[in-house]
Design an enzyme around this catalytic site. Structure first.
Site, PDB file in Angstrom:
ATOM      1  N   CYS A 161     -14.662  -3.169  -2.313  1.00 10.89           N
ATOM      2  CA  CYS A 161     -15.294  -1.955  -2.000  1.00 10.89           C
ATOM      3  C   CYS A 161     -15.846  -1.917  -0.511  1.00 10.89           C
ATOM      4  CB  CYS A 161     -16.577  -1.610  -2.654  1.00 10.89           C
ATOM      5  SG  CYS A 161     -17.302  -0.076  -2.270  1.00 10.89           S
ATOM      6  N   GLY A 181      -2.070  -0.546  -4.274  1.00 10.62           N
ATOM      7  CA  GLY A 181      -2.226   0.290  -3.078  1.00 10.62           C
ATOM      8  C   GLY A 181      -0.819   1.346  -3.085  1.00 10.62           C
ATOM      9  N   ASP A 182      -1.030   2.528  -2.903  1.00  8.83           N
ATOM     10  CA  ASP A 182      -0.163   3.515  -2.817  1.00  8.83           C
ATOM     11  C   ASP A 182       0.834   3.666  -3.749  1.00  8.83           C
ATOM     12  OD1 ASP A 182      -1.298   3.703  -0.245  1.00  8.83           O
ATOM     13  OD2 ASP A 182       0.084   2.932   0.844  1.00  8.83           O
ATOM     14  N   LYS A 238     -11.034  -8.559  -7.711  1.00 16.51           N
ATOM     15  CA  LYS A 238     -10.303  -7.471  -6.885  1.00 16.51           C
ATOM     16  C   LYS A 238     -10.833  -7.929  -5.326  1.00 16.51           C
ATOM     17  CE  LYS A 238      -8.925  -2.843  -6.734  1.00 16.51           C
ATOM     18  NZ  LYS A 238      -9.264  -2.333  -5.717  1.00 16.51           N
TER      19      LYS A 238
END
EC number: 1.3.1.89
Length: 613
Positions: free
Chosen positions: A337, A457-458, A377
């Site tokens: 985060c 990611g993406d 994570k």
């Protein structure tokens, strides 16, 4: 298909679409669908989805001890409407009237049922979604669809007990409700941390400050003669296998229970709770303990994500969750985060800069979590152009029994301004694969659980997904924004092709979310208000989907910004509107007319799209 088998997508072998010259960072829309070429749709700060309103452990972070408002639009009003005349909860069901704790004279709510019913706004048309799903409505007389399950002649609620029993068989209920007794003991600091107490004491005795690390080897030699085994035994863990699993990322605010339940219906294998903060959990805060709750269909495959900066807090939370909940597949530590407030408190991505502390936290969680495996994570690093994840992962593998590691291919500093670095994710994946290979070769560790490695990611299409999972060392992909903007992404993965959902099909998805939201938050005035608010939060992502039929080229990219466009019909145009007032209109199709006092201000503003060069 076996667990470790790699799948290939036929779409990967298809010829490239005809080259279309488009400015970098811009979505290629067919000319006939462009409304205003020089007007670019606003971009959004997607980091807020990872932090949202979270980050205030003590509830005091601003001047004078006031709680800071999170998000970019700090003036937004989050208050939900309450009824002017409220019915006492003891009278919700005329067949099951309870004793009011305050008595009719002292109670702040009315005990006059007729007065209450006369004051209610006109019922929303249709059948109560909760009654239809489970055969009765817990909101009772407060339900906004009351006419669908209330007999005016007998003045009693209608109940379908057959439907109620069927819903249990269909696993249509919520789990991980921590008892009032356990939370009461936490609140009074009387909870018996039988395991965590020993774990904390042992880890405290082994703590060394990072600045003394140079003396660590010499100190270790001096301590060899007096070495004592840890005074606890780590329980055998449940086995995790993420290979080719369809995983939804933990998401704050938008990653709520109704959304996760929707994603399970649309093909997800693994879901995670919204990020829960350790200290409020230990303080037995009701709002925090609402986060680990899950729908029964989420388990197995449901993980609870926590954020903390202290190993003692991590140990205690891990023990509580393992003892007080029955439907948790894994405990995930958030080290990704990027939100400033969490970072300043030493939580989230701040742990990337403090590997010794991170190791202690994971050890504490692993030793205290019973049979629940621990996962983590992380990001590529804290600073841009300074990747540290590879070194960190090597240390985590050597010093911890981590069941899975997820790597988001961006640094904390980078945020969403550039594309995720999948080349670096693959490099780190090789480190994990080599570690697993060595364990397999060692007969003493051959039977221990392999460490799974997940990229993040993406990912916005089946092409992105298969490109990732077909890379050596990467077991699977965790999807975040892609699953918010395009909730049917896992249907595409399963079909191995693009699915150009019609406006009607997309409305059906929103209808399902609406039904799940009402089942979760309730069908009274307050519950409908919450459902509407969170549906608007959901629409703040789904409206960014650009229909495949109006694009000039594929694959679509998640960071591309479109010019202002119109859809193939009016409903498609409405679903793509950037005006939050239109989002409220969409909610009214399922939740009835919103009150004049309902206000929704989007939390997300600009920045998530890559700036064109």
């Amino acid at each position: 298909m076996t667990a470790g088998e790699k799948r290939t997508s036929e779409a990967l072998d298809q010829p490239e679409s005809k080259k279309v010259h488009v400015e970098r960072g811009m979505a290629a829309i067919k000319p006939e669908f462009i409304v205003q070429k020089d007007r670019i749709v606003d971009s959004f700060d997607d980091d807020e989805a990872e932090g949202g309103e979270r980050g205030v452990e003590e509830g005091k972070s601003g001047k004078g001890g006031k709680k800071k408002r999170r998000g970019q639009n700090k003036n937004r009003d989050l208050k939900q409407k309450r009824e002017e005349i409220r019915l006492c909860t003891s009278l919700l069901d005329p067949d099951n009237i309870k004793t009011c704790a305050y008595g009719p004279e002292q109670c702040r709510s009315t005990h006059n049922v007729e007065e209450y019913l006369a004051s209610k706004p006109v019922d929303i048309e249709g059948i109560c979604p909760v009654f239809r799903a489970i055969g009765y409505c817990p909101a009772g007389l407060k339900c906004r669809w009351l006419q669908s399950h209330y007999d005016k002649e007998t003045r009693k609620l209608i109940k379908d007990l057959g439907r109620t029993e069927a819903s249990k068989i269909e696993l249509n209920y919520e789990v991980n409700n921590v008892s009032h007794e356990a939370r009461g003991k936490l609140r009074k600091k009387q909870y018996d941390f039988a395991i965590a107490g020993k774990v904390i004491e042992y880890i405290d005795s082994t703590v060394q400050n990072d600045e003394n690390i140079a003396n660590a080897k010499e100190q270790r030699k001096n301590n060899e003669a007096t070495y004592v085994d840890a005074p606890y035994k780590i329980a055998e863990k449940k086995r995790l296998d993420f290979r080719n699993a369809k995983i939804v990322s933990p998401l704050t605010t938008v990653g709520n229970l109704p959304y996760r339940r929707l994603m399970k219906k649309l093909g997800a294998d693994i879901t995670y709770s919204e990020m829960a903060l350790s200290v409020p959990l230990l303080q037995a805060t009701n709002a925090e303990w609402a986060l680990p709750k899950a729908h029964r269909t989420e388990y197995p495959g449901y993980g609870v994500q926590i954020a903390t900066s202290k190993h003692w807090a991590a140990a205690k939370v891990a023990e509580i969750i393992s003892r007080e909940t029955e439907h948790v597949s894994e405990l995930n530590l958030n080290c990704g985060c990027p939100i400033d407030l969490l970072y300043r408190q030493g939580q989230g991505s701040a742990l990337l800069e403090q590997p010794a502390r991170l190791v202690r936290i994971l050890k504490a969680m692993n030793a205290s979590s019973g049979d629940i495996p621990v996962t983590v994570k992380i990001r590529t690093g804290s600073k841009e152009n300074k990747n540290t994840a590879k070194t960190l992962v090597e240390r985590l593998l050597a010093e911890n029994d981590v069941a899975a590691i997820t790597l988001h291919g961006r640094s904390r500093q980078q945020r969403y301004t550039k594309e995720a670095d999948w080349n670096y994710i693959a490099e780190v994946g090789q480190v994990v694969q080599q570690w697993n290979d060595k364990k397999e070769e060692n007969k003493d560790s051959r039977d221990t659980q392999r460490t799974c490695f997940v990229g993040n990611g993406d990912v916005f299409s089946h092409v992105d997904w298969y490109n990732a999972v077909n890379t050596d060392g990467i077991d699977s992909v965790m999807v975040a924004r892609g699953a918010l903007i395009k909730p049917w992404i896992f249907e595409e993965v399963e079909a191995q092709q693009y699915l150009d959902k019609t406006a009607t099909e997309r409305l059906d998805i929103l209808k399902t979310f609406s039904d799940y939201a009402l089942e979760h938050w309730g069908t009274d005035e307050y519950g409908v208000g919450l459902a509407r608010r969170f549906m608007c939060e959901f629409l703040s992502f789904t409206h960014r989907y650009i229909p495949l039929g109006i694009l000039e080229r594929l694959p679509p990219k998640i960071n591309e910004r479109p010019p202002q466009w119109k859809g193939r019909n009016e409903m498609e145009t409405l679903l793509g509107s950037t005006d939050y007032k239109d989002w409220i209109k969409i909610t009214e199709m399922f939740l009835g007319k919103s009150g004049d006092d309902f206000v929704f201000t989007p939390k997300h503003k600009s920045n998530s799209y890559e700036k064109s060069n």
